[in-house]
Design an enzyme around this catalytic site. Structure first.
Site, short mmCIF file in Angstrom:
data_model
loop_
_atom_site.label_atom_id
_atom_site.label_comp_id
_atom_site.label_asym_id
_atom_site.label_seq_id
_atom_site.Cartn_x
_atom_site.Cartn_y
_atom_site.Cartn_z
N MET A 34 -30.60 73.15 64.69
CA MET A 34 -30.82 71.87 65.36
C MET A 34 -30.81 70.67 64.42
SD MET A 34 -33.73 72.60 68.20
CE MET A 34 -33.84 70.83 68.50
N GLU A 94 -43.87 64.26 54.41
CA GLU A 94 -44.14 64.33 52.99
C GLU A 94 -43.23 65.34 52.31
OE1 GLU A 94 -48.00 66.03 51.95
OE2 GLU A 94 -48.19 66.74 54.01
N ASP A 117 -44.37 79.16 66.32
CA ASP A 117 -43.35 79.66 65.38
C ASP A 117 -43.96 79.85 63.99
OD1 ASP A 117 -40.83 80.60 64.74
OD2 ASP A 117 -40.08 78.63 64.13
N PRO A 165 -43.57 83.28 57.70
CA PRO A 165 -43.76 83.03 56.26
C PRO A 165 -43.08 81.76 55.76
CG PRO A 165 -43.34 85.35 56.63
CD PRO A 165 -43.14 84.67 57.96
N ASN A 219 -42.72 79.07 57.22
CA ASN A 219 -43.39 77.87 57.72
C ASN A 219 -44.80 77.71 57.15
OD1 ASN A 219 -41.39 76.68 59.23
ND2 ASN A 219 -41.95 77.72 61.13
N ASP A 245 -43.34 72.59 60.37
CA ASP A 245 -42.37 72.78 61.45
C ASP A 245 -43.00 73.12 62.80
OD1 ASP A 245 -40.06 72.96 62.81
OD2 ASP A 245 -39.16 74.53 61.59
#
Length: 549
Positions: free
Chosen positions: A243, A311, A356, A359, A361, A378
């Site tokens: 996306m 950030e 979601d 690892p 994330n 995310d």
């Protein structure tokens, strides 16, 4: 949300563009000017030596400028040497660098024209003028008027040098009379033709140099603006998914390093995707926990692409940490998981389910000298469980998540997904951290989904040689229960259970710093950024939309 604002094309955007272009241009001019001056110094020095010792001097005009031939070249060396020193001694702006380069080139061109007139008066100084004009136009980015001014200066100098030589240098009139006798005309006529031809030639050169400078300067500024997203100057792509793309960028004014996610969608569902992407930003921006990724800004580009700014993180995520260094010791795993629970606790308290957790994330970085500092990334699939979902952005019967770490109720497409779904995903991440493998391994995504719904994974201690305390084993297996009612009721309860685990040698901030130093990953707090592009290590995996098997 008060601190967030959608950036449209406005005066602030134009101002930011100009300021950042000024910074980029200044650094480019600093490098180009120093290189140009250094090269010219070497070339002129070589020319002086060759002219002094290897080349027979032309007779020139008696009493004219030719006796000062050597002195003029030393003026060249002095001017370029002084200019080169100034580029190191002074903190110049882009305009000052442009003026410095312009002044040096102008001096060199004028001296070359007068030197040419004193030695070979009837030859037009086309080569010297062309070199000065085109080196400046092509080498020094500057507004289009600068080459025009340089061309006008060349014309004036050419006319003055020819006229002054004819009028004031002894023997010059006889020199032109001799040329006229060969052509059957007077000295004045020959001089007039010389001035006309030289003026036309120099004028053409000036116009072409102007066109070159205008084209190159405009292309550079256009390229700079094309790399802009609102108030942010894009430096490097960090990653891409289904996306969107993630770029490293800097704020145009305060120069703060950031990560910018840009949406790339097309087709019939583009508007729905943009709406979901914007909702992701709005949900993430409500989170203030230090272990959640911080959102700075969002907006749309002139070509209607949506983006948001977060950030910039240096470090590595749990996916790469385990792949590079193997399973994580239990004490350190608990240290990391507790921070992730704390971040999720705030999100769940605001009615937000991540959906979601995996690892890649959960990112480890350093903040204020504290290492193994967790950032949960995310919220691309996040859902506000208390909302009516009026936009129709999620549908019952559609599984969302990553197959290796997705919860059973998410696979079933259950209408009500609550925070305990995130706890299942976090349990699967804990399994990965402790064993180096996910709870289920299958050849296809479909088989993985079936395993999550029906199969019971082995206890972590049964699939690894790492000594895992039975209490931690129990916590992981509780998180991986199929029925949400059998899991921990919330993230705070899971965090409390993790922090109560007894370890003879608990993981501490000191141990984290020692580990990062040992593997060469530790770095000091970033210094105030210089006005240059680059200089930061690329960090992959900052944010992804990839649906991994």
């Amino acid at each position: 949300m008060d601190e967030l604002r959608v950036h449209q094309i406005s005066d602030s955007y134009t101002t930011a563009t100009g300021d950042s272009f000024e910074l980029e241009l200044r650094e480019l001019l600093r490098q180009r000017t120093r290189l140009m001056l250094g090269v010219v110094l070497v070339v002129v020095a070589i020319a002086v030596v060759v002219d002094k010792f290897l080349v027979e001097q032309p007779p020139g005009l008696a009493g004219g400028f030719s006796p000062w031939r050597e002195e003029i070249r030393f003026v060249f060396l002095g001017a370029f040497g002084m200019a080169l020193a100034l580029t190191y001694l002074l903190k110049c702006t882009a305009r000052q660098f442009q003026m410095l380069a312009f002044g040096v080139v102008a001096i060199a061109m004028v001296l070359a024209i007068f030197l040419n007139a004193s030695v070979v008066p009837d030859e037009e100084p086309i080569l010297a003028v062309a070199l000065c004009l085109f080196v400046y136009a092509a080498f020094i980015p500057s507004p289009r008027r600068f080459p025009i001014i340089l061309g006008v200066l060349a014309l004036i100098s050419f006319v003055m040098a020819a006229v002054m030589t004819f009028a004031f240098v002894e023997g010059a009139e006889a020199y032109w009379a001799e040329r006229g006798s060969l052509l059957g005309t007077s000295a004045i006529a020959v001089l007039r033709n010389h001035l006309i031809n030289g003026t036309v030639s120099i004028g053409i050169l000036a116009l072409v140099a102007h066109a070159v400078s205008k084209t190159l300067y405009s292309l550079r500024k256009t390229a700079h603006q094309a790399e802009r997203l609102g108030n942010y100057y894009v430096e490097e792509e960090l990653g891409a998914g289904g996306m969107g793309q993630v770029f490293r960028a800097r704020h145009a004014l305060i120069r703060r390093p950031t990560a910018v996610k840009v949406m790339q969608v097309s087709g019939q569902d583009a508007q729905a995707a943009v709406t979901r992407f914007e909702r992701e930003v709005q949900l993430s921006a409500t989170l203030t926990h230090p272990n959640s990724i911080t959102i700075y800004d969002f907006g749309r580009t002139p070509d209607n692409r949506f983006y948001y700014v977060m950030e910039y993180l240096e470090g590595l995520d749990l996916q790469k940490l385990v792949e590079r260094f193997g399973p994580i010791p239990p004490a350190r795993s608990v240290f990391i998981l507790a921070q992730a629970c704390s971040a999720l606790g705030e999100a769940h308290g605001r009615g937000i389910v991540h959906r979601d957790i995996k690892p890649s994330n959960i990112f480890l970085t350093q903040r204020g000298g504290l290492y193994d500092f967790v950032k949960v990334l995310d919220f691309g699939l996040a859902k506000q469980v208390s909302a009516d979902d009026a936009a129709g952005l999620t549908k019952t019967g559609v599984a969302v998540g990553t197959p290796r770490y997705i919860s059973p109720e998410a696979i079933k497409g259950t209408e009500h997904i609550d925070p305990r779904s995130d706890l299942y995903c976090l349990g699967a991440v804990a399994y990965w951290m402790l064993t180096g493998r996910p709870p289920f391994e299958a050849k296809s995504s479909v088989e993985l989904l079936i395993d999550h719904v029906k199969a019971t994974p082995d206890r972590p201690s049964q699939v690894t040689e790492v000594q895992i305390p039975p209490e931690l084993d129990d916590i992981v297996m509780t998180c991986l229960e199929k029925d949400p009612e059998d899991r921990f009721p919330d993230a705070a309860s899971l965090e409390a259970a993790l922090r109560e685990l007894p370890f003879g040698e608990p993981w501490t901030a000191e141990k984290a710093l020692e580990w990062w130093n040992l593997h060469g990953l530790a770095s000091p707090e970033p210094e105030p950024p210089k006005p240059t592009s680059g200089g930061l290590s690329s960090t992959r995996g900052i944010s992804r939309f990839i649906f991994e098997p």
